[in-house]
Design an enzyme around this catalytic site. Structure first.
Site, PDB file in Angstrom:
ATOM      1  N   SER A  52       0.802  -1.221   0.000  1.00 64.52           N
ATOM      2  CA  SER A  52       0.000   0.000   0.000  1.00 64.52           C
ATOM      3  C   SER A  52       0.834   1.270   0.000  1.00 64.52           C
ATOM      4  O   SER A  52       0.330   2.341  -0.337  1.00 64.52           O
ATOM      5  CB  SER A  52      -0.946   0.015   1.200  1.00 64.52           C
ATOM      6  OG  SER A  52      -0.224   0.206   2.403  1.00 64.52           O
ATOM      7  N   LYS A 113       0.584   5.003   6.741  1.00 61.51           N
ATOM      8  CA  LYS A 113       0.063   5.779   5.610  1.00 61.51           C
ATOM      9  C   LYS A 113       0.693   7.165   5.638  1.00 61.51           C
ATOM     10  O   LYS A 113       1.359   7.553   6.592  1.00 61.51           O
ATOM     11  CB  LYS A 113      -1.462   5.923   5.675  1.00 61.51           C
ATOM     12  CG  LYS A 113      -2.247   4.624   5.792  1.00 61.51           C
ATOM     13  CD  LYS A 113      -2.233   3.812   4.519  1.00 61.51           C
ATOM     14  CE  LYS A 113      -3.051   2.531   4.676  1.00 61.51           C
ATOM     15  NZ  LYS A 113      -2.882   1.634   3.508  1.00 61.51           N
TER      16      LYS A 113
END
Length: 287
Positions: A52, A113
């Protein structure tokens, strides 16, 4: 006489053994306390299990995460021990920071993230373009990312039930006798000047168009750099799905640098493969 001396010496020997045992146990307690303080308040390791955050982070990267930049909460502690009420020494991240946090809604798994939206920001996604407070975030097409297919990429694909470690077969190619992934790559620059590379391989994916959302006080809008393979703030917080707008209290720390990286080909019973599997060129990379 010999037996009497033996009887007299035994208590001293027993006392010596007890003293050594006590010292050893004291050392273990001190060591455990040191590790607890180190991991809770200074730095902690973190490994990358997914794609990701490509291209900056690859499966098999190991990072050092600083615990102090954003303050401390229960999620700073091992096992999220409820020893810290609320959040102390709190500090809001900067746009572009790569942060580790406990992922909503379960708050049981650590995610990593990039911080895109801060409290008060309005975030919209239009045709894959991030619109921040009504202005498109600067984005420039750069050379494709070409990376070799590694064993840990193959293993992750099998777990997900996918067909290709390159997300889709059309992104996989053979060259120099090996398998490679080739992804379209962009350079994104936030208003504060922070720049980083992102991947956006699907032009009409489910996350490429999202209605405007206002980031409320105490929350953050977080996205993965691999825009088509990241369950992030573009999706509602659901177990096994998105994370919604993440509470600042969930922050664990800020990524500092890579300390080790492996392609997943090592056999732990064959020590010489540990070296061949290591990606030494990734060690020391910062954020």
């Amino acid at each position: 006489m010999a037996e009497e001396r033996g009887v007299a010496e035994n208590p001293k020997a027993a006392a010596g053994e007890k003293s050594e045992t006590r010292e050893f146990l004291t050392f273990l307690v001190k060591l455990a306390l040191f590790v607890f303080v180190l991991r809770s308040f200074i730095v902690a390791p973190f490994n990358i299990p997914s794609e990701s955050m490509q291209p900056r982070l690859l499966i098999g990267d190991y990072l050092i995460v600083a615990k102090w930049p954003y303050g401390y909460s229960r999620y700073s502690l091992p096992f999220s021990l409820p020893l810290i009420p609320g959040r102390v020494f709190a500090s809001t991240p900067q746009r572009g920071d790569v942060a580790v946090f406990k992922a909503p809604p379960a708050q049981s798994q650590d995610y990593i993230k990039r911080v895109i939206g801060l409290p008060g920001d309005i975030i919209e996604i239009r045709d894959g373009q991030v619109i921040l407070n009504g202005k498109p975030v600067q984005r420039q097409k750069i050379a494709d990312l070409v990376i070799p297919v590694t064993q840990n990429m193959i293993d992750a694909t099998r777990k997900e039930g996918g067909m290709s470690p390159c997300f889709r077969p059309e992104f996989e190619e053979e060259r120099d006798g090996g398998r490679y992934c080739r992804y379209p790559q962009y350079r994104e620059t936030l208003p504060g000047g922070k720049s980083y590379n992102v991947l956006d391989v699907v032009g009409d994916g489910p996350a490429d168009n999202r209605d405007p959302v206002v980031v409320p006080e105490g929350r953050l809008f977080l996205m993965g750099d691999n825009r088509d393979r990241s369950a992030d703030s573009r999706f509602p917080a659901e177990v096994g799905g998105g994370i919604g707008l993440v509470p600042e209290q969930n922050l664990v720390g800020k990524a500092l640098f890579t300390v080790f990286s492996t392609d997943g080909s090592a056999n732990w019973l064959l020590p010489w493969t540990w070296v061949s599997a290591a990606r030494f060129n990734r060690i020391g990379e910062g954020f």
